[in-house]
Enzyme design. Sequence first.
Site, PDB file in Angstrom:
ATOM      1  N   CYS A 106      -6.349  -3.394   7.073  1.00  0.00           N
ATOM      2  CA  CYS A 106      -7.516  -2.514   7.058  1.00  0.00           C
ATOM      3  C   CYS A 106      -8.753  -3.189   6.491  1.00  0.00           C
ATOM      4  O   CYS A 106      -9.858  -2.966   6.984  1.00  0.00           O
ATOM      5  CB  CYS A 106      -7.183  -1.247   6.269  1.00  0.00           C
ATOM      6  SG  CYS A 106      -6.778  -1.523   4.536  1.00  0.00           S
TER       7      CYS A 106
ATOM      8  N   CYS B  33       0.831  -1.206   0.000  1.00  0.00           N
ATOM      9  CA  CYS B  33       0.000   0.000   0.000  1.00  0.00           C
ATOM     10  C   CYS B  33       0.866   1.257   0.000  1.00  0.00           C
ATOM     11  O   CYS B  33       0.586   2.207  -0.742  1.00  0.00           O
ATOM     12  CB  CYS B  33      -0.928  -0.010   1.213  1.00  0.00           C
ATOM     13  SG  CYS B  33      -2.045   1.417   1.284  1.00  0.00           S
TER      14      CYS B  33
END
Length: 411
Positions: A219, A113
């Site tokens: 997440c 990410c």
Amino acid sequence: MQLCKNGQKINSTPMFRKVVVGISGGVDSAVSAYLLKKRGFEVCGAFMKNWDLIDESGYCSGEQDWEDAKRLCRMLDIPLEQINFVKDYWLEVFGNFLKDYDAGITPNPDILCNRHIKFNRFYHYARERMNADAIATGHYARTNFGPFLEHYSDGEKVRLLMAPDPIKDQTFFLSQITAETLRRTMFPIGALTKPQVKRLATEVGLESFARKKESMGICFVGKRTFQQFIGEYIETKPGPFVDVDHGRVVGTHAGLHHWTVGQKCKIGGCLQPYYVLRKHRPTNVIEVVSGHDHPLLYTDMVYAQDPVWINAPDGLERGGVVRCQFRFQHTKPLVGCSLIETPVTETDGFRRKQLFVKLDKPLRAITPGQYAVFYRNEECFGSARILQPGPSIVYNPELIDRHGRRVVSLE
């Protein structure tokens, strides 16, 4: 540094006037935005929307984070823009995450990410669409250019440096970003500890952010267990657990994607717990060993490929053996190592770089798909994806434990 009439510090670096700061809704980005505003930068907030699904209860934590981000920017009187990277995240992070797990490899989505979204897509969006001179994030990391790029120099290489808070230091997760992006990145809280950040937030009226529960884990998993989550995307394919010492089947697993190297297995009726040693995609076999510290779990060699160097250690490009430090897990101590980089020609004619790493001491459960991250002193040089561990450590066949198994001293 200059002072305006009310005594507030203002930015005196002409080339860095407008800064776009990533706002997550948490205390780290909140304090980062506050410090940038206090320094006199033209500050804009950006909220990155990377995931677009709600959990089973119908609640989306991202929506609450967005509301918190808006509230913060109203308090600080800075504009805020939501940037949708859902498609990019799916293609460049989550899609590769699923492919790796399906192939029996254990990826690191946080590193992916940062590499593909926060310090690539977001950086270029901020620079090209929002006309930013620099970006800022709430990461616990530093560079030699200073937390506000106050020591920036066109003629000097940028160096990624560890944060003074050893628990919160995030250079491990930033080890795949490029030097180009890092040169124009500010880490306003990088020289602070987490308690200092929370204390500052409370002192300046951001106490609600200091009290907010910190997000942990991956997440997109949400409140589900990882096993529940991954089972929704990858088909269950049962296979055998095989005791590598005795060559016999000792249990059945529900799929390679549910297990990672070094993980404790749920196999009943054994004297000691079994732990994953290797996973074999073609046969769907998971090899296991009995005992947490079984010698086969330890190695002092690592093979990795496609390194990303923020600042390559001296001598590596000339084919030399370089001394530095290694870790493949964020929370583990650094271990001394010798490193060499070699070009390898693949079958399609494409030449890619590979690394051979010789560790000063053996480490347990080095995992394909994770990242070998390299340091010297406080500097993080960069990282490379682990292909495979080397052979297990050599142990003395004369050392026999009470169960008849060979053992080794790891001291």
